[in-house]
Design a protein around this motif. Sequence first.
Motif, mmCIF file in Angstrom:
data_model
loop_
_atom_site.group_PDB
_atom_site.id
_atom_site.type_symbol
_atom_site.label_atom_id
_atom_site.label_comp_id
_atom_site.label_asym_id
_atom_site.label_seq_id
_atom_site.Cartn_x
_atom_site.Cartn_y
_atom_site.Cartn_z
ATOM 1 N N VAL A 51 0.837 -1.201 0.000
ATOM 2 C CA VAL A 51 0.000 0.000 0.000
ATOM 3 C C VAL A 51 0.868 1.246 0.000
ATOM 4 N N GLY A 52 1.954 1.228 0.784
ATOM 5 C CA GLY A 52 2.876 2.366 0.798
ATOM 6 C C GLY A 52 3.510 2.596 -0.559
ATOM 7 N N ARG A 53 3.865 1.526 -1.240
ATOM 8 C CA ARG A 53 4.439 1.664 -2.577
ATOM 9 C C ARG A 53 3.429 2.285 -3.541
ATOM 10 N N CYS A 54 2.182 1.833 -3.454
ATOM 11 C CA CYS A 54 1.136 2.399 -4.321
ATOM 12 C C CYS A 54 0.926 3.878 -4.023
ATOM 13 N N LEU A 55 0.934 4.232 -2.736
ATOM 14 C CA LEU A 55 0.782 5.646 -2.375
ATOM 15 C C LEU A 55 1.936 6.474 -2.920
ATOM 16 N N GLY A 56 3.153 5.899 -2.906
ATOM 17 C CA GLY A 56 4.304 6.619 -3.444
ATOM 18 C C GLY A 56 4.161 6.883 -4.931
ATOM 19 N N ILE A 57 3.707 5.884 -5.676
ATOM 20 C CA ILE A 57 3.513 6.048 -7.125
ATOM 21 C C ILE A 57 2.423 7.074 -7.419
ATOM 22 N N ILE A 58 1.308 6.960 -6.670
ATOM 23 C CA ILE A 58 0.207 7.903 -6.873
ATOM 24 C C ILE A 58 0.634 9.317 -6.511
ATOM 25 N N ALA A 105 3.677 10.635 -6.624
ATOM 26 C CA ALA A 105 4.582 11.167 -7.646
ATOM 27 C C ALA A 105 3.807 11.616 -8.866
ATOM 28 N N ALA A 106 2.828 10.796 -9.288
ATOM 29 C CA ALA A 106 2.033 11.144 -10.465
ATOM 30 C C ALA A 106 1.161 12.367 -10.194
ATOM 31 N N ALA A 107 0.556 12.418 -9.008
ATOM 32 C CA ALA A 107 -0.301 13.551 -8.674
ATOM 33 C C ALA A 107 0.507 14.841 -8.567
ATOM 34 N N GLY A 147 6.546 14.412 -1.694
ATOM 35 C CA GLY A 147 6.566 14.109 -0.263
ATOM 36 C C GLY A 147 5.358 14.667 0.467
ATOM 37 N N VAL A 148 4.985 15.899 0.131
ATOM 38 C CA VAL A 148 3.827 16.526 0.770
ATOM 39 C C VAL A 148 2.547 15.811 0.354
ATOM 40 N N VAL A 149 2.439 15.520 -0.937
ATOM 41 C CA VAL A 149 1.253 14.815 -1.425
ATOM 42 C C VAL A 149 1.136 13.439 -0.766
ATOM 43 N N PHE A 150 2.262 12.753 -0.619
ATOM 44 C CA PHE A 150 2.255 11.434 0.035
ATOM 45 C C PHE A 150 1.767 11.555 1.473
ATOM 46 N N SER A 151 2.247 12.566 2.196
ATOM 47 C CA SER A 151 1.844 12.746 3.592
ATOM 48 C C SER A 151 0.344 12.984 3.702
ATOM 49 N N VAL A 152 -0.187 13.785 2.801
ATOM 50 C CA VAL A 152 -1.624 14.072 2.817
ATOM 51 C C VAL A 152 -2.433 12.813 2.515
ATOM 52 N N LEU A 153 -2.016 12.072 1.485
ATOM 53 C CA LEU A 153 -2.740 10.850 1.116
ATOM 54 C C LEU A 153 -2.652 9.795 2.212
ATOM 55 N N ALA A 154 -1.472 9.678 2.843
ATOM 56 C CA ALA A 154 -1.310 8.700 3.921
ATOM 57 C C ALA A 154 -2.198 9.051 5.110
#
Length: 211
Positions: free
Chosen positions: A17-24, A26-28, A63-70
């Motif tokens: 799930v963390g890997r998927c969030l990282g990909i999403i 980066a794309a976002a 990094g910011v987008v990942f933190s928000v999504l997580a």
Amino acid sequence: MLEHEYTHLGGISRLNVGRCLGIISAAASAGIVFVLLWSVNLAQSMGLPVNLPPSLLSLVGAGVVFSVLAWLLNRHAWRWRIMQYVLQVPDLSGDWICTGRTIGTNLNSEYDWKGAVTIVQSWDKIRIRLKTDTSASNSKSAALVKDEADGWRVFYSYSNEPRIGETDLNVHKGFAEILFDKNLKAGNGEYFNGHGRYTFGTMKLEKIDNG
């Protein structure tokens, strides 16, 4: 904050799930930066004095987008029906009525008891609290296991403390196993106490509908 991590067996690995969030993320982030730069270029082509400060771009970094999504996943999104289907994590949070029975032995008599269970849960943490007229307990560790035939099994260890004035009771530790039905409206379980109080028994949980 007394919530603790729990093991999840039968669903998607949190690492994946963390890997998927990282990909999403980066794309976002790339998409947002592209839209911002395109908007600035469009405005400038129209003769508008628009500048894009670098600090704004840093706010939409991966990094910011990942933190928000997580944060969104951990606190809210995991409860959505489609996400529960994907992640395979049951939402056990809420208030439950607990009816228990302590099994009689040579050292202890059999008796019935009642209590209230409150489960606080996020995607990665949980807390199971049981309160009765004489004591209260909090979970210390837990594991969720998907049972394809019956529902979800929850295994957890706990620490119990008597209320002030209950001089016949001792602080003790224990272990419980509860099988929740597929609708997550009821559960049946067993408990075993030790390290201060050597009893065991059964308990039934019924979800309180708050509305």
